[in-house]
Design a protein around this motif. Structure first.
Motif, PDB file in Angstrom:
ATOM      1  N   VAL A 219       0.837  -1.197   0.000  1.00  0.00           N
ATOM      2  CA  VAL A 219       0.000   0.000   0.000  1.00  0.00           C
ATOM      3  C   VAL A 219       0.870   1.244   0.000  1.00  0.00           C
ATOM      4  O   VAL A 219       0.630   2.203  -0.748  1.00  0.00           O
ATOM      5  N   PHE A 220       1.930   1.225   0.794  1.00  0.00           N
ATOM      6  CA  PHE A 220       2.829   2.377   0.881  1.00  0.00           C
ATOM      7  C   PHE A 220       3.463   2.665  -0.477  1.00  0.00           C
ATOM      8  O   PHE A 220       3.486   3.811  -0.950  1.00  0.00           O
ATOM      9  N   GLY A 221       4.002   1.613  -1.101  1.00  0.00           N
ATOM     10  CA  GLY A 221       4.666   1.801  -2.384  1.00  0.00           C
ATOM     11  C   GLY A 221       3.714   2.248  -3.471  1.00  0.00           C
ATOM     12  O   GLY A 221       4.058   3.094  -4.320  1.00  0.00           O
ATOM     13  N   GLU A 222       2.495   1.704  -3.466  1.00  0.00           N
ATOM     14  CA  GLU A 222       1.513   2.104  -4.464  1.00  0.00           C
ATOM     15  C   GLU A 222       1.127   3.573  -4.301  1.00  0.00           C
ATOM     16  O   GLU A 222       0.951   4.292  -5.284  1.00  0.00           O
ATOM     17  N   LEU A 223       0.993   4.019  -3.058  1.00  0.00           N
ATOM     18  CA  LEU A 223       0.629   5.415  -2.832  1.00  0.00           C
ATOM     19  C   LEU A 223       1.735   6.354  -3.305  1.00  0.00           C
ATOM     20  O   LEU A 223       1.458   7.400  -3.906  1.00  0.00           O
ATOM     21  N   ALA A 224       2.982   5.990  -3.028  1.00  0.00           N
ATOM     22  CA  ALA A 224       4.098   6.814  -3.486  1.00  0.00           C
ATOM     23  C   ALA A 224       4.116   6.904  -5.008  1.00  0.00           C
ATOM     24  O   ALA A 224       4.309   7.984  -5.579  1.00  0.00           O
ATOM     25  N   LEU A 225       3.898   5.780  -5.666  1.00  0.00           N
ATOM     26  CA  LEU A 225       3.908   5.780  -7.131  1.00  0.00           C
ATOM     27  C   LEU A 225       2.691   6.522  -7.684  1.00  0.00           C
ATOM     28  O   LEU A 225       2.797   7.208  -8.716  1.00  0.00           O
ATOM     29  N   LYS A 226       1.555   6.401  -7.028  1.00  0.00           N
ATOM     30  CA  LYS A 226       0.374   7.138  -7.473  1.00  0.00           C
ATOM     31  C   LYS A 226       0.609   8.638  -7.404  1.00  0.00           C
ATOM     32  O   LYS A 226       0.093   9.402  -8.232  1.00  0.00           O
ATOM     33  N   ALA A 227       1.378   9.075  -6.419  1.00  0.00           N
ATOM     34  CA  ALA A 227       1.698  10.498  -6.323  1.00  0.00           C
ATOM     35  C   ALA A 227       2.561  10.938  -7.505  1.00  0.00           C
ATOM     36  O   ALA A 227       2.383  12.037  -8.046  1.00  0.00           O
ATOM     37  N   VAL A 228       3.499  10.088  -7.915  1.00  0.00           N
ATOM     38  CA  VAL A 228       4.292  10.376  -9.110  1.00  0.00           C
ATOM     39  C   VAL A 228       3.378  10.448 -10.332  1.00  0.00           C
ATOM     40  O   VAL A 228       3.493  11.352 -11.172  1.00  0.00           O
ATOM     41  N   GLU A 229       2.467   9.500 -10.436  1.00  0.00           N
ATOM     42  CA  GLU A 229       1.529   9.478 -11.554  1.00  0.00           C
ATOM     43  C   GLU A 229       0.669  10.736 -11.583  1.00  0.00           C
ATOM     44  O   GLU A 229       0.346  11.254 -12.665  1.00  0.00           O
ATOM     45  N   LEU A 230       0.273  11.218 -10.412  1.00  0.00           N
ATOM     46  CA  LEU A 230      -0.540  12.429 -10.356  1.00  0.00           C
ATOM     47  C   LEU A 230       0.193  13.590 -10.992  1.00  0.00           C
ATOM     48  O   LEU A 230      -0.377  14.351 -11.797  1.00  0.00           O
ATOM     49  N   VAL A 231       1.465  13.757 -10.672  1.00  0.00           N
ATOM     50  CA  VAL A 231       2.254  14.843 -11.240  1.00  0.00           C
ATOM     51  C   VAL A 231       2.436  14.635 -12.739  1.00  0.00           C
ATOM     52  O   VAL A 231       2.344  15.576 -13.534  1.00  0.00           O
ATOM     53  N   GLN A 232       2.708  13.402 -13.136  1.00  0.00           N
ATOM     54  CA  GLN A 232       3.012  13.106 -14.530  1.00  0.00           C
ATOM     55  C   GLN A 232       1.777  13.113 -15.434  1.00  0.00           C
ATOM     56  O   GLN A 232       1.841  13.578 -16.567  1.00  0.00           O
ATOM     57  N   GLY A 234      -1.772  13.774 -14.265  1.00  0.00           N
ATOM     58  CA  GLY A 234      -2.893  14.622 -13.895  1.00  0.00           C
ATOM     59  C   GLY A 234      -4.211  13.881 -13.765  1.00  0.00           C
ATOM     60  O   GLY A 234      -5.271  14.508 -13.677  1.00  0.00           O
ATOM     61  N   MET A 235      -4.183  12.541 -13.713  1.00  0.00           N
ATOM     62  CA  MET A 235      -5.426  11.766 -13.607  1.00  0.00           C
ATOM     63  C   MET A 235      -6.055  11.970 -12.221  1.00  0.00           C
ATOM     64  O   MET A 235      -5.396  11.724 -11.196  1.00  0.00           O
ATOM     65  N   PRO A 236      -7.318  12.399 -12.144  1.00  0.00           N
ATOM     66  CA  PRO A 236      -7.961  12.597 -10.841  1.00  0.00           C
ATOM     67  C   PRO A 236      -7.972  11.337  -9.980  1.00  0.00           C
ATOM     68  O   PRO A 236      -7.904  11.412  -8.757  1.00  0.00           O
ATOM     69  N   MET A 237      -8.045  10.186 -10.634  1.00  0.00           N
ATOM     70  CA  MET A 237      -8.076   8.921  -9.906  1.00  0.00           C
ATOM     71  C   MET A 237      -6.847   8.742  -9.030  1.00  0.00           C
ATOM     72  O   MET A 237      -6.919   8.171  -7.940  1.00  0.00           O
ATOM     73  N   THR A 238      -5.689   9.235  -9.476  1.00  0.00           N
ATOM     74  CA  THR A 238      -4.463   9.074  -8.694  1.00  0.00           C
ATOM     75  C   THR A 238      -4.532   9.898  -7.403  1.00  0.00           C
ATOM     76  O   THR A 238      -4.059   9.448  -6.364  1.00  0.00           O
ATOM     77  N   ALA A 239      -5.123  11.079  -7.478  1.00  0.00           N
ATOM     78  CA  ALA A 239      -5.269  11.907  -6.276  1.00  0.00           C
ATOM     79  C   ALA A 239      -6.200  11.234  -5.275  1.00  0.00           C
ATOM     80  O   ALA A 239      -5.919  11.207  -4.067  1.00  0.00           O
ATOM     81  N   LEU A 240      -7.304  10.665  -5.769  1.00  0.00           N
ATOM     82  CA  LEU A 240      -8.230   9.979  -4.872  1.00  0.00           C
ATOM     83  C   LEU A 240      -7.560   8.769  -4.228  1.00  0.00           C
ATOM     84  O   LEU A 240      -7.784   8.481  -3.053  1.00  0.00           O
ATOM     85  N   SER A 241      -6.714   8.075  -4.993  1.00  0.00           N
ATOM     86  CA  SER A 241      -6.019   6.911  -4.447  1.00  0.00           C
ATOM     87  C   SER A 241      -5.124   7.307  -3.284  1.00  0.00           C
ATOM     88  O   SER A 241      -5.069   6.618  -2.261  1.00  0.00           O
ATOM     89  N   VAL A 242      -4.409   8.421  -3.445  1.00  0.00           N
ATOM     90  CA  VAL A 242      -3.516   8.876  -2.374  1.00  0.00           C
ATOM     91  C   VAL A 242      -4.313   9.345  -1.169  1.00  0.00           C
ATOM     92  O   VAL A 242      -4.003   9.003  -0.020  1.00  0.00           O
ATOM     93  N   ASP A 260       8.633  12.139   3.721  1.00  0.00           N
ATOM     94  CA  ASP A 260       9.704  11.709   2.825  1.00  0.00           C
ATOM     95  C   ASP A 260       9.234  11.399   1.413  1.00  0.00           C
ATOM     96  O   ASP A 260       9.803  11.900   0.439  1.00  0.00           O
ATOM     97  N   PHE A 261       8.196  10.594   1.282  1.00  0.00           N
ATOM     98  CA  PHE A 261       7.876  10.036  -0.025  1.00  0.00           C
ATOM     99  C   PHE A 261       7.023  10.954  -0.892  1.00  0.00           C
ATOM    100  O   PHE A 261       7.202  10.975  -2.109  1.00  0.00           O
ATOM    101  N   LEU A 262       6.092  11.692  -0.331  1.00  0.00           N
ATOM    102  CA  LEU A 262       5.322  12.609  -1.159  1.00  0.00           C
ATOM    103  C   LEU A 262       6.187  13.754  -1.697  1.00  0.00           C
ATOM    104  O   LEU A 262       6.074  14.098  -2.883  1.00  0.00           O
ATOM    105  N   PRO A 263       7.074  14.345  -0.891  1.00  0.00           N
ATOM    106  CA  PRO A 263       7.994  15.337  -1.471  1.00  0.00           C
ATOM    107  C   PRO A 263       8.876  14.735  -2.564  1.00  0.00           C
ATOM    108  O   PRO A 263       9.122  15.379  -3.596  1.00  0.00           O
ATOM    109  N   TRP A 264       9.364  13.496  -2.334  1.00  0.00           N
ATOM    110  CA  TRP A 264      10.135  12.827  -3.389  1.00  0.00           C
ATOM    111  C   TRP A 264       9.292  12.624  -4.635  1.00  0.00           C
ATOM    112  O   TRP A 264       9.763  12.835  -5.764  1.00  0.00           O
ATOM    113  N   ALA A 265       8.039  12.227  -4.472  1.00  0.00           N
ATOM    114  CA  ALA A 265       7.180  11.957  -5.614  1.00  0.00           C
ATOM    115  C   ALA A 265       6.966  13.206  -6.457  1.00  0.00           C
ATOM    116  O   ALA A 265       6.960  13.142  -7.694  1.00  0.00           O
TER     117      ALA A 265
END
Length: 302
Positions: A219-232, A234-242, A260-265
């Motif tokens: 769950v932790f890793g998926e949330l971090a990656l979803k945050a990267v996806e949100l920036v890359q 812009g899919m609203p679904m990624t924001a809801l996932s986080v 740590d991870f959201l700033p990195w993302a």
């Protein structure tokens, strides 16, 4: 029980799925795993049952990825169904799918079919942005022309790559988790052939991103990656996932995610290459290192 007219209209979206009465659903229900059917059977009463059936309709078997979007441009001009797995819906029906899939995905983020349905019904503007960027990129245009699909057959040569390469790292990632490259829900609710392919491409290269960014499938890793996806993307679904998924973490893990991870993302999302404009299949032989080196320029997770 009488329902408010607006809510009744929302439930009427079930007709697109072939609803056959209070206890029956359409073909989508027949394809569902037995465990999912047993879970839905636990719902009592007409209203929970209808909600469950509407949510269940987003689950369909994976189709032939090689033919799903090919040779359909002409058909798109004369047929209601724009591609093999397309499910035409009006605005009200899409709204119903969005609401119900959001509720299901919030309750269980592991439901890939619900996450996929939510992304398709709420992410048209983001898909259009991704398509424009791909059209502006030489590699992106090549991808749109070739329309490669990530299937078990198309990535089989990754298992032959030497250790230390991106292909070897990807094969090990998939093998260790018993993942299948073609085990992704098909695109159903996007009313444009090109945008449907972009949605499918983003979905299918998700595991490549796990490997490149070093994010686990927890769950932790998926949330971090979803945050990267949100920036890359812009899919609203990624924001809801986080936003929703963070509550599945314990307090210390949630604090680490924010510190740590959201700033990195955010940094990784802005500094990395455009993830939709990378022809991953052609770079399996590239050395997989944790430095942001071309052509697979990403920032590895901390």
């Amino acid at each position: 029980m009488l329902l408010p007219s607006g809510f009744a209209a929302l439930l009427s979206a079930r007709t697109v799925y072939g609803y056959r009465g209070k206890r029956g659903v359409g073909l989508a229900y027949d394809y569902m795993h037995s465990s999912t059917r047993r879970q839905l059977a636990c719902h009592a009463g007409p209203v929970p049952g209808l909600l469950s059936q509407a949510v269940a309709a987003a689950y369909v078997p994976v189709r032939d990825a090689h033919t799903e979007f090919r040779g359909l441009e002409h058909a798109a001009q004369v047929e209601t169904h724009l591609y093999d797995t397309h499910t035409p819906m009006n605005t009200l029906q899409k709204g119903a799918v969005a609401v119900l899939s959001a509720a299901a995905a919030f309750r269980n983020p592991a439901r890939a079919d619900m996450v996929a349905a939510l992304g398709e019904t709420t992410g048209v503007a983001a898909l259009q942005g991704m398509l424009r960027r791909m059209q502006d990129s030489e590699t992106g245009r090549q991808i749109l022309q070739d329309k490669p699909r990530v299937t078990n057959e198309s990535v089989a040569h990754a298992w032959d790559m030497p250790e230390g390469t991106f292909g070897h790292a990807y094969a090990r990632f998939m093998g260790d988790r018993n993942f299948l490259a073609g085990d992704r829900p098909p695109v159903r609710f996007v009313d444009d052939v090109e945008l449907a392919y972009v949605a499918a491409r983003a979905r299918e290269v998700h595991d490549f991103w796990h490997v490149l960014f070093g994010c686990h499938t927890t769950v932790f890793g998926e949330l971090a990656l979803k945050a990267v996806e949100l920036v890359q993307t812009g899919m609203p679904m990624t924001a809801l996932s986080v936003l929703g998924g963070q509550f599945r973490l314990k307090a210390p893990a949630r604090a680490q995610l924010y510190q740590d991870f959201l700033p990195w993302a955010v940094r990784a999302g802005f500094r990395s290459a455009d993830l939709m404009c990378l022809y991953y299949e052609k770079h399996f032989e590239v050395c997989h290192v944790e430095d942001p080196t071309p052509p697979l320029r990403v920032w590895h997770s901390p």
